[in-house]
Design an enzyme around this catalytic site. Structure first.
Site, short mmCIF file in Angstrom:
data_model
loop_
_atom_site.label_atom_id
_atom_site.label_comp_id
_atom_site.label_asym_id
_atom_site.label_seq_id
_atom_site.Cartn_x
_atom_site.Cartn_y
_atom_site.Cartn_z
N ASP A 106 -2.70 1.26 6.91
CA ASP A 106 -1.86 0.99 5.73
C ASP A 106 -1.39 -0.46 5.73
O ASP A 106 -1.27 -1.09 4.68
CB ASP A 106 -0.65 1.92 5.70
CG ASP A 106 -1.04 3.37 5.84
OD1 ASP A 106 -1.42 3.98 4.84
OD2 ASP A 106 -0.98 3.89 6.98
N ASP A 108 0.89 -1.16 0.00
CA ASP A 108 0.00 0.00 0.00
C ASP A 108 0.93 1.21 0.00
O ASP A 108 1.43 1.62 1.05
CB ASP A 108 -0.90 -0.01 1.24
CG ASP A 108 -1.86 1.17 1.25
OD1 ASP A 108 -2.38 1.53 0.18
OD2 ASP A 108 -2.07 1.74 2.34
N GLU A 137 -1.05 -1.29 -4.93
CA GLU A 137 -2.27 -0.52 -5.16
C GLU A 137 -2.05 0.42 -6.34
O GLU A 137 -1.06 1.15 -6.38
CB GLU A 137 -2.65 0.28 -3.92
CG GLU A 137 -3.95 1.02 -4.09
CD GLU A 137 -4.39 1.72 -2.82
OE1 GLU A 137 -5.02 1.07 -1.98
OE2 GLU A 137 -4.07 2.91 -2.68
#
Length: 185
Positions: A141, A7, A68
């Site tokens: 996160d 992330d 991501e």
């Protein structure tokens, strides 16, 4: 399949490693966050993220890295930092020959919670449940990185079948034995 989820972020880059196959219980092998100081020079922050990701790659030896996909936000500065951290993750994996998959936040949320509009608390709760953890990973996160890995493990078989079907439906237009023509000068 062992997947390292990333992330991306400049201040907090979430990292999580999940192992398993679609349809079977998954196992978390590690979760954490690579942190950089907000007041540090951008180049040094990116180096710190690279070193952190490299350490995770060394320790866990994933078969794939799921990152991501950067999406447009109103804050251009945030998007740029996210894109830079994302590029570092992709570079680290590619340098080692590890395939990289990109997933949008809504794909990840839908895969893990059933809704592409789930909030961070819902994602954290489902990650906790799916990986049979005692508590949600903190910060968010870290949970998001695990969700990315879970999403890829679950989606990979279907994505592979789609790619194979697409390749079979579109045969090459140039035969493998086509003669090479020399262009006159």
């Amino acid at each position: 399949m062992r997947v390292l989820g990333v992330d991306p972020g400049l201040t907090r880059c979430g990292i999580g490693v999940v192992e398993g196959v679609a349809g079977r219980p998954l196992t978390m092998l590690g979760v954490g966050v690579v942190r950089t100081p907000a007041d540090a020079e951008i180049g040094m922050r990116l180096v710190a993220i690279e070193q952190g990701i490299e350490a995770w790659l060394d320790e866990h030896k994933p078969e794939l890295v799921a990152v991501e996909r950067v999406f447009a936000q109103h804050n251009v500065r945030t998007v740029m930092g996210t894109a830079q951290a994302s590029a570092v993750a992709m570079l680290c994996a590619s340098r080692r020959g590890i395939p990289v998959a990109l997933h949008t936040p809504s794909e990840v949320k839908a895969a893990v919670t059933g809704s592409g509009r789930a909030d961070k608390a819902q994602v954290g709760a489902m990650v906790t449940r799916l990986l049979r953890l005692a508590a949600p990973p903190k910060p968010a996160d870290a949970a998001d990185a695990l969700a990315l890995a879970i999403c890829h493990i679950w989606r990979a078989p279907a994505l592979n079948r789609l790619q194979q079907a697409h390749a079979a439906a579109r045969p090459s237009r140039i035969p493998a034995t086509a003669p090479v023509r020399k262009v006159p000068r």
